[in-house]
Motif scaffolding. Structure first.
Motif, PDB file in Angstrom:
ATOM      1  N   ALA A  20      40.689  36.517  36.235  1.00 46.03           N
ATOM      2  CA  ALA A  20      41.479  35.487  36.908  1.00 46.03           C
ATOM      3  C   ALA A  20      42.835  36.035  37.351  1.00 46.03           C
ATOM      4  O   ALA A  20      43.305  35.729  38.456  1.00 46.03           O
ATOM      5  CB  ALA A  20      41.659  34.275  35.997  1.00 46.03           C
ATOM      6  N   LEU A  21      43.465  36.836  36.508  1.00 50.15           N
ATOM      7  CA  LEU A  21      44.750  37.430  36.885  1.00 50.15           C
ATOM      8  C   LEU A  21      44.573  38.338  38.102  1.00 50.15           C
ATOM      9  O   LEU A  21      45.338  38.246  39.066  1.00 50.15           O
ATOM     10  CB  LEU A  21      45.353  38.220  35.716  1.00 50.15           C
ATOM     11  CG  LEU A  21      46.607  39.032  36.059  1.00 50.15           C
ATOM     12  CD1 LEU A  21      47.727  38.141  36.581  1.00 50.15           C
ATOM     13  CD2 LEU A  21      47.069  39.836  34.858  1.00 50.15           C
ATOM     14  N   LEU A  22      43.560  39.191  38.056  1.00 46.55           N
ATOM     15  CA  LEU A  22      43.327  40.092  39.188  1.00 46.55           C
ATOM     16  C   LEU A  22      43.016  39.306  40.456  1.00 46.55           C
ATOM     17  O   LEU A  22      43.555  39.610  41.532  1.00 46.55           O
ATOM     18  CB  LEU A  22      42.191  41.063  38.855  1.00 46.55           C
ATOM     19  CG  LEU A  22      42.491  42.066  37.741  1.00 46.55           C
ATOM     20  CD1 LEU A  22      41.224  42.795  37.326  1.00 46.55           C
ATOM     21  CD2 LEU A  22      43.574  43.045  38.164  1.00 46.55           C
ATOM     22  N   GLN A  23      42.190  38.279  40.339  1.00 50.07           N
ATOM     23  CA  GLN A  23      41.841  37.465  41.505  1.00 50.07           C
ATOM     24  C   GLN A  23      43.063  36.728  42.050  1.00 50.07           C
ATOM     25  O   GLN A  23      43.215  36.604  43.270  1.00 50.07           O
ATOM     26  CB  GLN A  23      40.730  36.478  41.148  1.00 50.07           C
ATOM     27  CG  GLN A  23      39.398  37.171  40.925  1.00 50.07           C
ATOM     28  CD  GLN A  23      38.351  36.288  40.247  1.00 50.07           C
ATOM     29  OE1 GLN A  23      38.676  35.299  39.600  1.00 50.07           O
ATOM     30  NE2 GLN A  23      37.094  36.676  40.380  1.00 50.07           N
ATOM     31  N   SER A  24      43.945  36.260  41.167  1.00 42.75           N
ATOM     32  CA  SER A  24      45.145  35.548  41.617  1.00 42.75           C
ATOM     33  C   SER A  24      46.071  36.461  42.413  1.00 42.75           C
ATOM     34  O   SER A  24      46.847  35.989  43.236  1.00 42.75           O
ATOM     35  CB  SER A  24      45.895  34.939  40.433  1.00 42.75           C
ATOM     36  OG  SER A  24      46.597  35.939  39.702  1.00 42.75           O
ATOM     37  N   LYS A  25      45.959  37.759  42.175  1.00 43.61           N
ATOM     38  CA  LYS A  25      46.758  38.741  42.902  1.00 43.61           C
ATOM     39  C   LYS A  25      46.023  39.275  44.125  1.00 43.61           C
ATOM     40  O   LYS A  25      46.545  40.121  44.841  1.00 43.61           O
ATOM     41  CB  LYS A  25      47.151  39.898  41.981  1.00 43.61           C
ATOM     42  CG  LYS A  25      48.029  39.466  40.816  1.00 43.61           C
ATOM     43  CD  LYS A  25      48.408  40.606  39.933  1.00 43.61           C
ATOM     44  CE  LYS A  25      49.412  41.543  40.553  1.00 43.61           C
ATOM     45  NZ  LYS A  25      50.690  40.941  40.968  1.00 43.61           N
ATOM     46  N   GLY A  26      44.794  38.792  44.349  1.00 44.95           N
ATOM     47  CA  GLY A  26      44.005  39.243  45.489  1.00 44.95           C
ATOM     48  C   GLY A  26      43.442  40.644  45.315  1.00 44.95           C
ATOM     49  O   GLY A  26      43.146  41.314  46.292  1.00 44.95           O
ATOM     50  N   VAL A  27      43.289  41.067  44.059  1.00 43.48           N
ATOM     51  CA  VAL A  27      42.804  42.410  43.764  1.00 43.48           C
ATOM     52  C   VAL A  27      41.281  42.392  43.651  1.00 43.48           C
ATOM     53  O   VAL A  27      40.724  41.652  42.842  1.00 43.48           O
ATOM     54  CB  VAL A  27      43.420  42.942  42.444  1.00 43.48           C
ATOM     55  CG1 VAL A  27      42.831  44.284  42.061  1.00 43.48           C
ATOM     56  CG2 VAL A  27      44.935  43.008  42.560  1.00 43.48           C
ATOM     57  N   ALA A  28      40.636  43.211  44.448  1.00 45.23           N
ATOM     58  CA  ALA A  28      39.183  43.381  44.345  1.00 45.23           C
ATOM     59  C   ALA A  28      38.903  44.318  43.174  1.00 45.23           C
ATOM     60  O   ALA A  28      39.697  45.214  42.878  1.00 45.23           O
ATOM     61  CB  ALA A  28      38.637  43.970  45.629  1.00 45.23           C
ATOM     62  N   PHE A  29      37.797  44.091  42.503  1.00 44.83           N
ATOM     63  CA  PHE A  29      37.459  44.943  41.368  1.00 44.83           C
ATOM     64  C   PHE A  29      35.959  45.101  41.256  1.00 44.83           C
ATOM     65  O   PHE A  29      35.191  44.263  41.717  1.00 44.83           O
ATOM     66  CB  PHE A  29      38.040  44.391  40.059  1.00 44.83           C
ATOM     67  CG  PHE A  29      37.687  42.966  39.775  1.00 44.83           C
ATOM     68  CD1 PHE A  29      36.509  42.629  39.116  1.00 44.83           C
ATOM     69  CD2 PHE A  29      38.537  41.940  40.167  1.00 44.83           C
ATOM     70  CE1 PHE A  29      36.186  41.298  38.846  1.00 44.83           C
ATOM     71  CE2 PHE A  29      38.227  40.612  39.903  1.00 44.83           C
ATOM     72  CZ  PHE A  29      37.048  40.292  39.243  1.00 44.83           C
ATOM     73  N   ASP A  30      35.574  46.215  40.648  1.00 40.07           N
ATOM     74  CA  ASP A  30      34.180  46.453  40.312  1.00 40.07           C
ATOM     75  C   ASP A  30      33.982  45.980  38.889  1.00 40.07           C
ATOM     76  O   ASP A  30      34.714  46.413  37.991  1.00 40.07           O
ATOM     77  CB  ASP A  30      33.830  47.940  40.407  1.00 40.07           C
ATOM     78  CG  ASP A  30      33.887  48.458  41.831  1.00 40.07           C
ATOM     79  OD1 ASP A  30      33.494  47.710  42.746  1.00 40.07           O
ATOM     80  OD2 ASP A  30      34.329  49.598  42.027  1.00 40.07           O
TER      81      ASP A  30
END
Length: 89
Positions: A20-30
């Motif tokens: 959720a933190l990564l998504q809130s920052k617009g960070v794509a992740f594997d």
């Protein structure tokens, strides 16, 4: 390919919070789910020496778990690490 990799399981609340933190920052992740996947779980241990999830990497840097990710964000270091990892790609 994303510069962020996160090892997870489906119902782990810390995994959900980290994503959720990564998504809130617009960070794509594997996302690599180790749930029911012995090979992925073994790869996690080999890469980190840890069996717990989440385990988060930004580029080649092992950030650690959810608390580590949030602490890095609070200290202002997550954006810098993301920028550096993007340059290294």
């Amino acid at each position: 390919m994303s510069t962020v990799t996160i090892y997870t399981t489906a119902t782990c609340p810390y995994c959900i919070a980290a994503k959720a933190l990564l998504q809130s920052k617009g960070v794509a992740f594997d996302e690599i789910s180790i749930e029911g996947d012995r090979a992925a779980a073994s790869a996690l241990v080999a890469r980190t020496g840890r069996r717990t999830v989440p385990q988060i990497f930004v580029g080649a840097t092992h950030v650690g778990g959810c608390d580590d990710l949030h602490a890095l964000e609070k200290a202002g270091g997550l954006d810098l690490l993301l920028e550096q990892a993007a340059l290294d790609v």
